[in-house]
Motif scaffolding. Structure first.
Motif, PDB file in Angstrom:
ATOM      1  N   ASN A   6       0.804  -1.221   0.000  1.00  0.00           N
ATOM      2  CA  ASN A   6       0.000   0.000   0.000  1.00  0.00           C
ATOM      3  C   ASN A   6       0.839   1.274   0.000  1.00  0.00           C
ATOM      4  OD1 ASN A   6      -2.372  -1.430  -0.030  1.00  0.00           O
ATOM      5  ND2 ASN A   6      -2.675  -1.347   2.178  1.00  0.00           N
ATOM      6  N   MET A   7       2.148   1.133   0.127  1.00  0.00           N
ATOM      7  CA  MET A   7       3.005   2.325   0.139  1.00  0.00           C
ATOM      8  C   MET A   7       3.156   2.873  -1.286  1.00  0.00           C
ATOM      9  SD  MET A   7       6.036   1.190   2.751  1.00  0.00           S
ATOM     10  CE  MET A   7       5.721   0.776   4.454  1.00  0.00           C
ATOM     11  N   ASN A   8       2.890   4.143  -1.466  1.00  0.00           N
ATOM     12  CA  ASN A   8       3.014   4.708  -2.820  1.00  0.00           C
ATOM     13  C   ASN A   8       3.618   6.106  -2.815  1.00  0.00           C
ATOM     14  OD1 ASN A   8       0.690   6.014  -1.771  1.00  0.00           O
ATOM     15  ND2 ASN A   8      -0.047   6.422  -3.839  1.00  0.00           N
ATOM     16  N   MET A   9       4.352   6.465  -1.769  1.00  0.00           N
ATOM     17  CA  MET A   9       4.985   7.783  -1.733  1.00  0.00           C
ATOM     18  C   MET A   9       5.992   7.945  -2.871  1.00  0.00           C
ATOM     19  SD  MET A   9       3.950  10.005   0.477  1.00  0.00           S
ATOM     20  CE  MET A   9       5.318  11.106   0.821  1.00  0.00           C
ATOM     21  N   ILE A  10       6.712   6.856  -3.186  1.00  0.00           N
ATOM     22  CA  ILE A  10       7.707   6.932  -4.271  1.00  0.00           C
ATOM     23  C   ILE A  10       6.989   7.074  -5.614  1.00  0.00           C
ATOM     24  CG2 ILE A  10       9.522   5.671  -5.485  1.00  0.00           C
ATOM     25  CD1 ILE A  10      10.318   4.485  -2.775  1.00  0.00           C
ATOM     26  N   ASP A  11       5.880   6.330  -5.784  1.00  0.00           N
ATOM     27  CA  ASP A  11       5.095   6.471  -7.023  1.00  0.00           C
ATOM     28  C   ASP A  11       4.599   7.905  -7.178  1.00  0.00           C
ATOM     29  OD1 ASP A  11       5.381   3.765  -7.485  1.00  0.00           O
ATOM     30  OD2 ASP A  11       3.582   3.253  -6.352  1.00  0.00           O
ATOM     31  N   ALA A  12       4.183   8.500  -6.052  1.00  0.00           N
ATOM     32  CA  ALA A  12       3.656   9.869  -6.103  1.00  0.00           C
ATOM     33  C   ALA A  12       4.725  10.868  -6.525  1.00  0.00           C
ATOM     34  CB  ALA A  12       3.086  10.252  -4.734  1.00  0.00           C
ATOM     35  N   GLU A  13       5.992  10.558  -6.252  1.00  0.00           N
ATOM     36  CA  GLU A  13       7.078  11.466  -6.642  1.00  0.00           C
ATOM     37  C   GLU A  13       7.253  11.512  -8.157  1.00  0.00           C
ATOM     38  OE1 GLU A  13       9.296  13.459  -4.860  1.00  0.00           O
ATOM     39  OE2 GLU A  13       7.903  13.137  -3.200  1.00  0.00           O
ATOM     40  N   PHE A  14       6.841  10.446  -8.841  1.00  0.00           N
ATOM     41  CA  PHE A  14       7.140  10.335 -10.271  1.00  0.00           C
ATOM     42  C   PHE A  14       5.891  10.374 -11.145  1.00  0.00           C
ATOM     43  CE2 PHE A  14      10.740   8.355  -8.094  1.00  0.00           C
ATOM     44  CZ  PHE A  14      11.783   9.069  -8.651  1.00  0.00           C
ATOM     45  N   ILE A  15       4.804  10.960 -10.638  1.00  0.00           N
ATOM     46  CA  ILE A  15       3.624  11.140 -11.489  1.00  0.00           C
ATOM     47  C   ILE A  15       3.936  12.239 -12.509  1.00  0.00           C
ATOM     48  CG2 ILE A  15       2.051  10.411  -9.659  1.00  0.00           C
ATOM     49  CD1 ILE A  15       1.264  13.339  -9.290  1.00  0.00           C
ATOM     50  N   PRO A  16       3.202  12.276 -13.633  1.00  0.00           N
ATOM     51  CA  PRO A  16       3.471  13.323 -14.643  1.00  0.00           C
ATOM     52  C   PRO A  16       3.429  14.713 -14.033  1.00  0.00           C
ATOM     53  CG  PRO A  16       1.963  11.681 -15.525  1.00  0.00           C
ATOM     54  CD  PRO A  16       2.169  11.329 -14.084  1.00  0.00           C
ATOM     55  N   HIS A  17       4.331  15.554 -14.508  1.00  0.00           N
ATOM     56  CA  HIS A  17       4.501  16.879 -13.895  1.00  0.00           C
ATOM     57  C   HIS A  17       3.228  17.722 -13.966  1.00  0.00           C
ATOM     58  CE1 HIS A  17       6.863  20.139 -12.269  1.00  0.00           C
ATOM     59  NE2 HIS A  17       6.432  20.951 -13.230  1.00  0.00           N
ATOM     60  N   LYS A  18       2.454  17.553 -15.055  1.00  0.00           N
ATOM     61  CA  LYS A  18       1.247  18.384 -15.202  1.00  0.00           C
ATOM     62  C   LYS A  18       0.230  18.092 -14.106  1.00  0.00           C
ATOM     63  CE  LYS A  18      -0.648  15.128 -18.587  1.00  0.00           C
ATOM     64  NZ  LYS A  18      -1.075  14.935 -19.977  1.00  0.00           N
ATOM     65  N   PHE A  19       0.199  16.837 -13.633  1.00  0.00           N
ATOM     66  CA  PHE A  19      -0.741  16.505 -12.559  1.00  0.00           C
ATOM     67  C   PHE A  19      -0.242  16.994 -11.200  1.00  0.00           C
ATOM     68  CE2 PHE A  19      -1.702  13.251 -15.804  1.00  0.00           C
ATOM     69  CZ  PHE A  19      -3.023  13.605 -16.033  1.00  0.00           C
ATOM     70  N   LYS A  20       1.044  17.260 -11.114  1.00  0.00           N
ATOM     71  CA  LYS A  20       1.571  17.841  -9.871  1.00  0.00           C
ATOM     72  C   LYS A  20       1.205  19.313  -9.760  1.00  0.00           C
ATOM     73  CE  LYS A  20       5.503  15.049  -8.455  1.00  0.00           C
ATOM     74  NZ  LYS A  20       6.827  15.140  -7.846  1.00  0.00           N
ATOM     75  N   VAL A  21       1.313  20.032 -10.866  1.00  0.00           N
ATOM     76  CA  VAL A  21       1.089  21.485 -10.812  1.00  0.00           C
ATOM     77  C   VAL A  21      -0.377  21.868 -11.017  1.00  0.00           C
ATOM     78  CG1 VAL A  21       3.431  21.989 -11.565  1.00  0.00           C
ATOM     79  CG2 VAL A  21       1.615  21.785 -13.269  1.00  0.00           C
ATOM     80  N   LEU A  22      -1.200  20.909 -11.496  1.00  0.00           N
ATOM     81  CA  LEU A  22      -2.600  21.233 -11.764  1.00  0.00           C
ATOM     82  C   LEU A  22      -3.336  21.796 -10.534  1.00  0.00           C
ATOM     83  CD1 LEU A  22      -4.993  21.232 -13.724  1.00  0.00           C
ATOM     84  CD2 LEU A  22      -5.452  18.851 -13.039  1.00  0.00           C
ATOM     85  N   PRO A  23      -3.228  21.168  -9.333  1.00  0.00           N
ATOM     86  CA  PRO A  23      -3.947  21.735  -8.176  1.00  0.00           C
ATOM     87  C   PRO A  23      -3.520  23.166  -7.851  1.00  0.00           C
ATOM     88  CG  PRO A  23      -3.223  19.503  -7.687  1.00  0.00           C
ATOM     89  CD  PRO A  23      -2.574  19.893  -8.975  1.00  0.00           C
ATOM     90  N   VAL A  24      -2.207  23.456  -7.975  1.00  0.00           N
ATOM     91  CA  VAL A  24      -1.723  24.810  -7.685  1.00  0.00           C
ATOM     92  C   VAL A  24      -2.289  25.793  -8.709  1.00  0.00           C
ATOM     93  CG1 VAL A  24       0.316  26.245  -7.352  1.00  0.00           C
ATOM     94  CG2 VAL A  24       0.398  23.833  -6.748  1.00  0.00           C
ATOM     95  N   ILE A  25      -2.264  25.393  -9.983  1.00  0.00           N
ATOM     96  CA  ILE A  25      -2.800  26.264 -11.036  1.00  0.00           C
ATOM     97  C   ILE A  25      -4.291  26.525 -10.801  1.00  0.00           C
ATOM     98  CG2 ILE A  25      -3.324  26.374 -13.511  1.00  0.00           C
ATOM     99  CD1 ILE A  25      -0.710  24.761 -13.946  1.00  0.00           C
ATOM    100  N   LEU A  26      -5.030  25.456 -10.448  1.00  0.00           N
ATOM    101  CA  LEU A  26      -6.461  25.612 -10.188  1.00  0.00           C
ATOM    102  C   LEU A  26      -6.712  26.542  -9.004  1.00  0.00           C
ATOM    103  CD1 LEU A  26      -7.814  21.980 -10.767  1.00  0.00           C
ATOM    104  CD2 LEU A  26      -8.321  24.008 -12.124  1.00  0.00           C
ATOM    105  N   SER A  27      -5.887  26.408  -7.955  1.00  0.00           N
ATOM    106  CA  SER A  27      -6.037  27.291  -6.790  1.00  0.00           C
ATOM    107  C   SER A  27      -5.808  28.747  -7.182  1.00  0.00           C
ATOM    108  CB  SER A  27      -5.047  26.894  -5.688  1.00  0.00           C
ATOM    109  OG  SER A  27      -5.358  25.642  -5.159  1.00  0.00           O
ATOM    110  N   LEU A  28      -4.738  28.998  -7.921  1.00  0.00           N
ATOM    111  CA  LEU A  28      -4.438  30.371  -8.340  1.00  0.00           C
ATOM    112  C   LEU A  28      -5.518  30.902  -9.282  1.00  0.00           C
ATOM    113  CD1 LEU A  28      -0.579  30.049  -8.894  1.00  0.00           C
ATOM    114  CD2 LEU A  28      -1.768  31.040  -6.933  1.00  0.00           C
TER     115      LEU A  28
END
Length: 668
Positions: A504-526
């Motif tokens: 169930n550990m997925n912290m490492i997987d979360a580090e390597f998700i596509p970059h656009k999905f990482k910045v999407l929440p920040v862009i949506l907030s702004l």
């Protein structure tokens, strides 16, 4: 030291409660604030020893219940999860105490108020330090009781009475589920202490349990019932309606309930029970979906609330959804990290809201504010910091936990993980929108209130400003400085306090998700913050035209009325139970069946029979002779009937015949 940490708030509460008249408001305030400040300092020492050095502490104080197989001790467990909660609870509570000394200074019952606040803190500390489920339940019920006392503090107000009763009843529903879960744990595990339960859980993975005459997997049913308790306490979708109504209490109460104590108890319970939940993948999926739906629902409702405190209350509900679905994705550490971060900026927002309400003569409707930026500049700056932290503005506290939650949601690569990522991202946009709307309507728009009120607005006194200033520091920095320690890859901060199965550990997987999905929440907030500011600054006519259109009215009513949850509960559930209680339970069962077959029916039958029997006493000898002959004939006939037919007919038919004859005679 550890016992002093727990019992100092109780000492302060008892002193202020019992001797408040002798000490006076100032004396009670000084004692309770001093006790809480000292408790916070001790919590820091405990945090250093337990979490930093890595020395968990277990104290077995005394035996509480010792009956056959049930053994419950007064024991206190201090591990990383406990001490981080202790630090948050005591820090926020001590500042709320300090804030209350000024905010409630005009109230004649300040001593009682301070006593309740300290008691609230004590029960929360009992909840987080308990080493078994029964002792944890004592703290769980204690914070529920204190929330009732504090929401209903101004008990002469009808709305406060209603809100307190509503909070108590909805929490009772959740507590009932939690009690059933604890009872099932005891029935199968023969223990209720965490160590035994968590150690035995892997052995019960395929165990069945019959609940309500249906076979369930044992771990699944326990996890679900514990979740019901968490839903009630942490105001998840379904049992959430008490949380915004809790705003009827004084503002310091709102800050304490929403930031550090009561609503965090459900998230704490899920994180504490992680060794149990890790073996219930189905329930973890339910937790994820429930948390994501709560985060989205509360964010939509917060868009169109007009009460200043209710907007912040729905943001609490939304943020709790983020914490819960992080736990549902087996990232308990991320959920607790967001809990810690959220406590600081949510306390800042609530206490800042209290300062605004004080400044504008206790007005809470944002539509009657505006133009306060230059009149209360300090409060304005604090509210901006709190709002930016809430929306996850880059490099403030909220940014470091909310974005990680959404990253691990996407990095789960499951349907429910992507579902929670989608709703969480939309929720981030909506959160930014209503947070900016709050700041704009309150501070930046043209003044809409009464001239006498707006002109007399002022920044609050030293105690309130000190509390806000101190809270603003962790609201900016704590996320940056503690992220690597608490949720960094490879950190051993949590030790054995949180358990996650390797698959169930997925912290490492979360580090390597596509970059656009990482910045999407920040862009949506702004985007949410920017669009809100532009719409309310330059497009108010557009908003008004949309609001008065047919579709706009429907959307406005739907969201302003909180998705009609209260309407459904009142009209369909509440009215159903009222009608059932009166027409069925009261009129048919209580006044009907119980009284006919109970004391009233029995007394009526005996009275009537006695009346008819008395009629037989006529005083004529030939009447008595006739009765003697009839009685002897019936007795001899019954005896002869039994001798002839006793071997053929069941004696029970004879009894039925006799009773029916009795009732036939009664009718005549």
């Amino acid at each position: 030291m550890y016992l002093i940490l727990i019992f100092l708030p109780l000492i302060g509460s008892i002193t202020a409660g019992l001797f408040g008249r002798k000490l006076g408001p100032n004396g009670s305030a000084i004692i309770t604030v001093s006790c809480l400040m000292l408790t916070f300092l001790i919590s820091l020492f405990a945090f250093y020893e337990v979490a930093i050095i890595g020395c968990p502490v277990y104290i077995n104080l005394t035996t509480w219940i010792d009956s056959e197989m049930l053994n419950v001790d007064w024991g206190f467990l201090f591990d990383s999860l406990t001490v981080i909660m202790c630090c948050v609870v005591t820090f926020v509570s001590s500042l709320v105490h300090l804030y209350s000394t000024e905010y409630m200074s005009h109230d004649p019952h300040l001593s009682r108020f301070m006593s309740y606040l300290s008691l609230f803190t004590f029960f929360m500390l009992i909840l987080v330090t308990a080493d078994n489920y029964v002792q944890m339940f004592v703290g769980w019920e204690g914070v529920g009781l204190c929330s009732y006392l504090l929401i209903n503090f101004w008990f002469t107000r009808i709305q406060a009475n209603k809100a307190a009763i509503k909070a108590m009843i909805l929490n009772r529903i959740g507590d009932f589920g939690l009690v059933l879960g604890i009872l099932i744990i005891f029935v199968k595990y023969k223990a209720v202490d965490y160590a035994t339960v968590f150690a035995l859980t892997p052995l019960f993975v395929n165990e069945e349990f019959v609940f309500l005459n249906v076979n369930f997997n044992l771990i699944d049913i326990i996890g679900f019932l514990l979740l019901i308790g968490a839903i009630g306490k942490s105001a998840q979708l379904g049992l959430h309606t008490w949380l915004p109504d809790a705003m009827e209490g004084p503002t310091p109460v709102s800050a304490l309930i929403h930031a550090a104590t009561m609503v965090t108890a459900g998230v704490f319970l899920i994180a504490r029970s992680s060794p149990l939940y890790e073996y219930t993948p189905n329930i973890l999926t339910v937790i994820t979906i429930l948390g994501a739906c709560t985060a989205f629902f509360a964010a939509t409702v917060g868009l169109l609330q007009n009460d200043l405190k209710r907007v912040i209350a729905y943001s609490t509900c939304s943020q709790l959804g983020y914490m819960v679905f992080a736990c549902g994705l087996s990232n308990y550490s991320v959920g607790v990290f967001h809990l810690v971060n959220h406590a600081f900026f949510k306390a800042l927002l609530f206490l800042g809201a209290g300062s605004i309400i004080h400044a504008v003569a206790d007005e809470q409707d944002m539509r009657k504010m505006g133009g306060l930026k230059n009149l209360v500049p300090f409060t304005y700056s604090m509210m901006v910091i709190g709002s930016l932290a809430l929306i996850g503005f880059p490099f403030l506290t909220g940014f470091y936990s909310k974005d990680v939650i959404l990253e691990v949601a996407y990095g789960k690569y499951t349907s429910h993980g992507h579902f929670s990522y989608l709703l969480g991202s939309v929720g981030a946009f909506l959160t930014a929108f209503y947070s900016t709307r709050l700041v704009y309507l309150t501070f930046l728009s043209k003044p809409n209130g009464y001239k006498s009120v707006i002109c007399a607005a002022y920044d609050s006194s030293y105690q309130i400003c000190i509390a806000l200033a101190v809270l603003s520091i962790p609201s900016i920095f704590i996320g940056f400085y503690s992220k690597d320690m608490i949720i960094g890859l490879g950190t051993d901060f949590w030790g054995n306090s949180i358990f996650v199965l390797p698959e169930n550990m997925n912290m490492i997987d979360a580090e390597f998700i596509p970059h656009k999905f990482k910045v999407l929440p920040v862009i949506l907030s702004l985007c949410g913050a920017t669009s809100s500011f532009l719409l309310y600054s330059f497009g108010s006519s557009i908003l008004f035209k949309f609001k008065i259109s047919y579709l706009g009215k429907k959307i406005y009513n739907f969201l302003n009325k909180k998705w009609f949850f209260d309407k459904v509960y009142n009209e369909y559930l509440g009215q159903f139970f009222f009608k059932f209680g009166y027409n069925v339970s009261y009129k048919i069962i209580d006044r009907g069946i119980f009284e006919i077959f109970g004391p009233m029916g029995l007394s009526n039958v005996i009275s009537k029979k006695a009346f008819y029997t008395s009629k037989l006493q006529t005083g004529y000898i030939y009447h008595y002779t006739l009765l003697i002959l009839i009685g002897n004939t019936i007795m001899l006939g019954a005896r002869q009937f039994w001798l002839l037919m006793g071997g053929i007919i069941d004696f029970r038919l004879f009894i039925i015949f006799f009773i029916s004859t009795f009732f036939i005679i009664k009718t005549f």
